[in-house]
Design a protein around this motif. Structure first.
Motif, PDB file in Angstrom:
ATOM      1  N   LEU A   1       0.777  -1.240   0.061  1.00 16.27           N
ATOM      2  CA  LEU A   1      -0.050   0.183  -0.052  1.00 16.27           C
ATOM      3  C   LEU A   1       0.831   1.245   0.014  1.00 16.27           C
ATOM      4  O   LEU A   1       0.688   2.212  -0.685  1.00 16.27           O
ATOM      5  CB  LEU A   1      -1.019  -0.122   0.987  1.00 16.27           C
ATOM      6  CG  LEU A   1      -1.985  -1.147   1.096  1.00 16.27           C
ATOM      7  CD1 LEU A   1      -2.809  -0.940   2.361  1.00 16.27           C
ATOM      8  CD2 LEU A   1      -2.723  -0.879  -0.038  1.00 16.27           C
TER       9      LEU A   1
ATOM     10  N   PHE B   1       1.960   2.030  -3.299  1.00 17.41           N
ATOM     11  CA  PHE B   1       0.807   2.761  -3.990  1.00 17.41           C
ATOM     12  C   PHE B   1       0.462   3.957  -3.815  1.00 17.41           C
ATOM     13  O   PHE B   1      -0.102   4.804  -4.554  1.00 17.41           O
ATOM     14  CB  PHE B   1      -0.316   1.758  -4.077  1.00 17.41           C
ATOM     15  CG  PHE B   1      -0.346   0.599  -5.052  1.00 17.41           C
ATOM     16  CD1 PHE B   1      -0.321   0.806  -6.309  1.00 17.41           C
ATOM     17  CD2 PHE B   1      -0.278  -0.795  -4.748  1.00 17.41           C
ATOM     18  CE1 PHE B   1      -0.314  -0.237  -7.273  1.00 17.41           C
ATOM     19  CE2 PHE B   1      -0.181  -1.425  -5.322  1.00 17.41           C
ATOM     20  CZ  PHE B   1      -0.410  -1.496  -7.007  1.00 17.41           C
ATOM     21  N   SER B   2       0.889   4.349  -2.684  1.00 17.01           N
ATOM     22  CA  SER B   2       0.488   5.491  -1.916  1.00 17.01           C
ATOM     23  C   SER B   2       1.121   6.615  -2.503  1.00 17.01           C
ATOM     24  O   SER B   2       1.848   7.295  -1.920  1.00 17.01           O
ATOM     25  CB  SER B   2       0.778   5.548  -0.540  1.00 17.01           C
ATOM     26  OG  SER B   2       0.294   6.976   0.336  1.00 17.01           O
ATOM     27  N   VAL B   3       0.347   7.313  -3.667  1.00 18.54           N
ATOM     28  CA  VAL B   3       1.074   8.430  -4.352  1.00 18.54           C
ATOM     29  C   VAL B   3       0.184   9.554  -4.029  1.00 18.54           C
ATOM     30  O   VAL B   3       0.384  10.826  -4.295  1.00 18.54           O
ATOM     31  CB  VAL B   3       0.939   8.277  -5.815  1.00 18.54           C
ATOM     32  CG1 VAL B   3       2.110   7.338  -6.045  1.00 18.54           C
ATOM     33  CG2 VAL B   3      -0.381   8.035  -6.516  1.00 18.54           C
ATOM     34  N   PHE B   4      -1.014   9.505  -3.166  1.00 14.83           N
ATOM     35  CA  PHE B   4      -2.099  10.691  -3.113  1.00 14.83           C
ATOM     36  C   PHE B   4      -1.831  10.707  -1.522  1.00 14.83           C
ATOM     37  O   PHE B   4      -2.691  11.874  -1.322  1.00 14.83           O
ATOM     38  CB  PHE B   4      -3.432  10.367  -3.428  1.00 14.83           C
ATOM     39  CG  PHE B   4      -3.541  10.050  -5.101  1.00 14.83           C
ATOM     40  CD1 PHE B   4      -3.097  11.097  -5.849  1.00 14.83           C
ATOM     41  CD2 PHE B   4      -3.750   8.765  -5.660  1.00 14.83           C
ATOM     42  CE1 PHE B   4      -3.173  10.930  -7.450  1.00 14.83           C
ATOM     43  CE2 PHE B   4      -3.797   8.587  -6.902  1.00 14.83           C
ATOM     44  CZ  PHE B   4      -3.534   9.435  -7.643  1.00 14.83           C
TER      45      PHE B   4
ATOM     46  N   ASP C   1      -3.575   9.590   0.605  1.00 14.02           N
ATOM     47  CA  ASP C   1      -4.801   8.832   1.314  1.00 14.02           C
ATOM     48  C   ASP C   1      -4.808   7.600   0.927  1.00 14.02           C
ATOM     49  O   ASP C   1      -4.810   7.083  -0.220  1.00 14.02           O
ATOM     50  CB  ASP C   1      -5.895   9.575   1.044  1.00 14.02           C
ATOM     51  CG  ASP C   1      -7.440   8.917   1.840  1.00 14.02           C
ATOM     52  OD1 ASP C   1      -7.020   7.867   2.368  1.00 14.02           O
ATOM     53  OD2 ASP C   1      -8.315   9.277   1.305  1.00 14.02           O
ATOM     54  N   GLN C   2      -4.448   6.360   1.827  1.00  6.30           N
ATOM     55  CA  GLN C   2      -4.559   5.063   1.229  1.00  6.30           C
ATOM     56  C   GLN C   2      -5.949   4.628   0.625  1.00  6.30           C
ATOM     57  O   GLN C   2      -5.775   3.852  -0.292  1.00  6.30           O
ATOM     58  CB  GLN C   2      -4.366   3.970   2.498  1.00  6.30           C
ATOM     59  CG  GLN C   2      -2.987   4.345   3.186  1.00  6.30           C
ATOM     60  CD  GLN C   2      -1.966   3.662   2.473  1.00  6.30           C
ATOM     61  OE1 GLN C   2      -1.964   3.314   1.378  1.00  6.30           O
ATOM     62  NE2 GLN C   2      -0.672   3.723   3.058  1.00  6.30           N
TER      63      GLN C   2
ATOM     64  N   THR D   1      -5.314   5.467  -3.370  1.00  6.81           N
ATOM     65  CA  THR D   1      -4.334   5.043  -3.795  1.00  6.81           C
ATOM     66  C   THR D   1      -4.835   4.082  -5.110  1.00  6.81           C
ATOM     67  O   THR D   1      -5.962   3.350  -4.971  1.00  6.81           O
ATOM     68  CB  THR D   1      -3.250   4.347  -3.188  1.00  6.81           C
ATOM     69  OG1 THR D   1      -3.765   2.842  -2.768  1.00  6.81           O
ATOM     70  CG2 THR D   1      -3.003   5.029  -1.745  1.00  6.81           C
TER      71      THR D   1
ATOM     72  N   ARG E   1      -6.590   0.392  -4.964  1.00  7.55           N
ATOM     73  CA  ARG E   1      -8.000   0.073  -4.945  1.00  7.55           C
ATOM     74  C   ARG E   1      -8.425  -0.721  -6.197  1.00  7.55           C
ATOM     75  O   ARG E   1      -9.374  -1.061  -6.267  1.00  7.55           O
ATOM     76  CB  ARG E   1      -8.871   1.273  -4.389  1.00  7.55           C
ATOM     77  CG  ARG E   1      -8.764   2.296  -5.628  1.00  7.55           C
ATOM     78  CD  ARG E   1      -9.544   3.613  -4.909  1.00  7.55           C
ATOM     79  NE  ARG E   1      -9.861   4.650  -6.047  1.00  7.55           N
ATOM     80  CZ  ARG E   1      -9.161   5.314  -6.590  1.00  7.55           C
ATOM     81  NH1 ARG E   1      -7.791   5.361  -6.125  1.00  7.55           N
ATOM     82  NH2 ARG E   1      -9.672   6.302  -7.422  1.00  7.55           N
TER      83      ARG E   1
END
Length: 266
Positions: A167, A170-173, A175-176, A179, A182
């Motif tokens: 996770l 993937f966390s580029v924003f 907020d999990q 990302t 999902r």
């Protein structure tokens, strides 16, 4: 991993036997190490299968098997941390159309709706058919040119274990929940997956159940010629499938028996 069975990928002859017992349009799934995937796929293809796709299984539990240097070369090593395994998706060739083959043999297609990726958001967009005007996109679970589906997102060729490491990647924003993780099926590993087995490549039952449902007709038969710790067998039983397991290494047969007895009892 110091195991004789791990020295090489299965031979063309073994895959030819799998091809022989499959119905036309039957699917094959096989995991491999990242360094030997090319050899695996060539053997599967040489056996007569059509290569359909590659599935990437992303996980956070891998650890680097590196030879770390010392002295003036301290900080240098020989291996990266393993974080994914490729899985080949192949199919036995057949004549005619997919629709005709499915009607005749029940094989040839994959079960999209049973393997959709669950979603709780309401951000699916669609465009009025034929307009080509993206200003007409709307919010909601509607089918359309760019549409979604009420049962979830279309299954992708990436699956992950939902671990913090994955996770985080993937966390580029920030907020999990928002990302890109999902968009892919999350097959979480549980504490019960190993079921007391010392096999070095135990897969999560949730992962194997997802893959079993993806390629097997309802009530069909799953053959695993390399049963290992038996997670494919447990997954097939829980999905209401028939299952045939083959395992050469005697040390893992007891693991399989224990797992399946527990699964049937549950």
């Amino acid at each position: 991993m110091g195991k004789k069975w791990d020295y090489d990928v299965p031979s063309v002859a073994i895959w030819q036997e799998c091809l022989r017992v499959l119905k036309p349009g039957g699917h094959l799934l096989s995991f491999s190490g990242t360094r030997t995937y090319h050899r695996l796929v060539v053997n599967v293809e040489d056996a007569g299968f059509d290569i359909r796709d590659q599935i990437g299984w992303l996980y956070g539990s891998g650890f680097p098997k590196s030879h770390n240097l010392k002295d003036e070369w301290a900080g240098w090593g020989t291996a990266l941390k393993p974080a994914w395994e490729p899985c080949v998706l192949a199919r036995k060739p057949f004549g005619g159309t997919v629709a005709k083959n499915v009607a005749t043999h029940g094989t040839g297609a994959i079960n999209i709706d049973e393997c959709r990726v669950p979603t709780e958001d309401n951000t699916t967009r669609f465009c009025n058919a034929g307009t080509g005007n993206h200003k007409n996109w709307r919010t909601g679970n509607h089918a359309g040119v760019h549409g979604g589906h009420a049962s979830g997102r279309w299954p992708a060729n990436v699956i992950h274990d939902g671990s913090d490491e994955v996770l985080g990647a993937f966390s580029v924003f920030g907020d999990q929940s928002g990302t890109p993780a999902r968009f892919f099926y999350n097959a979480k590993a549980s504490k019960q997956d190993r079921a007391g087995s010392e096999h070095p490549t135990v897969k999560p039952v949730a992962l194997m159940q997802y893959l079993v449902k993806l390629v097997t007709p309802v009530g069909g038969t799953v053959l695993d010629p390399f049963a290992g710790s038996g997670t494919t067998g447990e997954a097939a039983v829980e999905a209401g499938m028939n299952v045939i397991l083959i395992e050469r290494e005697a040390e893992y047969v007891e693991d399989i028996s224990r797992r399946l007895m527990s699964s049937v009892a549950d």
